[in-house]
Scaffold this active site. Sequence first.
Site, PDB file in Angstrom:
ATOM      1  N   HIS A  36       0.842  -1.203   0.000  1.00  0.00           N
ATOM      2  CA  HIS A  36       0.000   0.000   0.000  1.00  0.00           C
ATOM      3  C   HIS A  36       0.879   1.255   0.000  1.00  0.00           C
ATOM      4  O   HIS A  36       0.579   2.239  -0.675  1.00  0.00           O
ATOM      5  CB  HIS A  36      -0.900   0.027   1.236  1.00  0.00           C
ATOM      6  CG  HIS A  36      -1.846  -1.137   1.361  1.00  0.00           C
ATOM      7  ND1 HIS A  36      -1.706  -2.107   2.321  1.00  0.00           N
ATOM      8  CD2 HIS A  36      -2.943  -1.480   0.644  1.00  0.00           C
ATOM      9  CE1 HIS A  36      -2.685  -2.991   2.212  1.00  0.00           C
ATOM     10  NE2 HIS A  36      -3.458  -2.639   1.200  1.00  0.00           N
ATOM     11  N   GLN A  51     -18.012  -6.714  -1.090  1.00  0.00           N
ATOM     12  CA  GLN A  51     -17.108  -7.523  -1.907  1.00  0.00           C
ATOM     13  C   GLN A  51     -16.721  -8.836  -1.229  1.00  0.00           C
ATOM     14  O   GLN A  51     -15.923  -9.599  -1.763  1.00  0.00           O
ATOM     15  CB  GLN A  51     -15.874  -6.729  -2.329  1.00  0.00           C
ATOM     16  CG  GLN A  51     -14.879  -6.421  -1.238  1.00  0.00           C
ATOM     17  CD  GLN A  51     -13.814  -5.457  -1.722  1.00  0.00           C
ATOM     18  OE1 GLN A  51     -14.069  -4.282  -1.978  1.00  0.00           O
ATOM     19  NE2 GLN A  51     -12.588  -5.948  -1.875  1.00  0.00           N
ATOM     20  N   ASP A  78      -3.541  -7.322  -7.487  1.00  0.00           N
ATOM     21  CA  ASP A  78      -4.930  -7.709  -7.764  1.00  0.00           C
ATOM     22  C   ASP A  78      -5.179  -7.452  -9.249  1.00  0.00           C
ATOM     23  O   ASP A  78      -5.889  -6.513  -9.627  1.00  0.00           O
ATOM     24  CB  ASP A  78      -5.872  -6.907  -6.870  1.00  0.00           C
ATOM     25  CG  ASP A  78      -5.639  -7.216  -5.403  1.00  0.00           C
ATOM     26  OD1 ASP A  78      -6.186  -8.216  -4.928  1.00  0.00           O
ATOM     27  OD2 ASP A  78      -4.864  -6.490  -4.756  1.00  0.00           O
TER      28      ASP A  78
HETATM   29  P1  AMP Z   1      -6.433  -4.001  -0.378  1.00  0.00           P
HETATM   30  O1  AMP Z   1      -6.272  -3.191   0.871  1.00  0.00           O
HETATM   31  O2  AMP Z   1      -5.902  -5.392  -0.260  1.00  0.00           O
HETATM   32  O3  AMP Z   1      -7.815  -3.918  -0.955  1.00  0.00           O
HETATM   33  O4  AMP Z   1      -5.485  -3.322  -1.448  1.00  0.00           O
HETATM   34  C1  AMP Z   1      -5.578  -1.958  -1.739  1.00  0.00           C
HETATM   35  C2  AMP Z   1      -4.723  -1.667  -2.937  1.00  0.00           C
HETATM   36  O5  AMP Z   1      -3.371  -2.014  -2.646  1.00  0.00           O
HETATM   37  C3  AMP Z   1      -5.136  -2.486  -4.168  1.00  0.00           C
HETATM   38  O6  AMP Z   1      -5.031  -1.686  -5.313  1.00  0.00           O
HETATM   39  C4  AMP Z   1      -4.115  -3.598  -4.163  1.00  0.00           C
HETATM   40  O7  AMP Z   1      -3.879  -4.144  -5.440  1.00  0.00           O
HETATM   41  C5  AMP Z   1      -2.884  -2.887  -3.641  1.00  0.00           C
HETATM   42  N1  AMP Z   1      -1.934  -3.860  -3.090  1.00  0.00           N
HETATM   43  C6  AMP Z   1      -2.197  -4.843  -2.204  1.00  0.00           C
HETATM   44  N2  AMP Z   1      -1.089  -5.588  -1.981  1.00  0.00           N
HETATM   45  C7  AMP Z   1      -0.113  -5.067  -2.761  1.00  0.00           C
HETATM   46  C8  AMP Z   1       1.264  -5.395  -2.997  1.00  0.00           C
HETATM   47  N3  AMP Z   1       1.855  -6.417  -2.377  1.00  0.00           N
HETATM   48  N4  AMP Z   1       1.957  -4.632  -3.865  1.00  0.00           N
HETATM   49  C9  AMP Z   1       1.355  -3.592  -4.498  1.00  0.00           C
HETATM   50  N5  AMP Z   1       0.078  -3.227  -4.325  1.00  0.00           N
HETATM   51  C10 AMP Z   1      -0.652  -3.957  -3.466  1.00  0.00           C
END
Ligand code: AMP
Length: 281
Positions: A37, A61, A150
């Site tokens: 993040h 979701q 993702d």
């Molecule tokens: P989430 O909190 O898991 O919904 O993720 C929020 C955003 O952070 C989404 O756009 C994810 O694709 C991105 N994200 C999550 N994990 C990673 C990672 N390891 N590297 C880069 N972006 C990430």
Amino acid sequence: MQVITTLTDLRHALDAMRRPGASLGLVPTMGALHAGHAALIRQAAAECDTVLTTVFVNPTQFGPHEDLARYPRTPEADTALAEEAGSELLWFPAVETLYPTGEKTRVRVAEIETILEGACRPGHFEGVATVVTKLLLATRPDHLYLGEKDYQQTVVLRRMVADLLFPVTIVVVPTVRDPDGLALSSRNRFLSPPERAAALAIPRALDAAASQVAGGERRANRIGETMQAILADEPLLRVEYATVADPDTLAPIDRIDGSARALIAARVGTTRLIDNRGLHP
Ligand code: AMP
């Protein structure tokens, strides 16, 4: 950094920051923030005048038997990380703020939402498309930052933004990994040490797929079999899919002529993990 909860305060903060030519970057997250993040926030901070990070565990979701209740919530640590990474605004909307009359109004990106992740998690992308629509309308950013981790989400949201004429550009940030290759995920904290060791088969399988393509293999099913075999060697791991797809549509492909995407979803114990990698002949 300004920490905001209500829609009124968000609107005031955004009004105060909007000047002609000043750009706003939106980084939507579900919290339990980690270095992945932070990479999104840092890139947004480098490219935009103002960065708004949102933390919202979006109920729509999650399927009825999924991990909504146990999804990690760490608002204090999230605040420190978002500020350190360069976010000017941090919004923690309440469920009633984003779903003021319930959950009846939905946004659906047909077809793509029913394959791969969509097939394993029915309704997941409808929830994602719905909440991102609300966040885009509430914040009107110039740039939307998404993680490549993702991958299918980026494909779904690109289509949604194009089809609904949202005046926003999508910026996709490469996946941040631990030094041993495991993609960072808020859910990694649920892995026991043996489960975490087993999870490493996922990046190993993706690396093997990339090496096979670099070595000249073009048959998508052979590459899929290589990944399946590596994953099957880990008794703690249950594969949901391990496949090679068209990078733009995620449709199945027979041969890798241009580039392709290798995608994996697997369960390790009670934790579901996803990862992907580009394949370039
Ligand atoms: P989430 O909190 O898991 O919904 O993720 C929020 C955003 O952070 C989404 O756009 C994810 O694709 C991105 N994200 C999550 N994990 C990673 C990672 N390891 N590297 C880069 N972006 C990430």
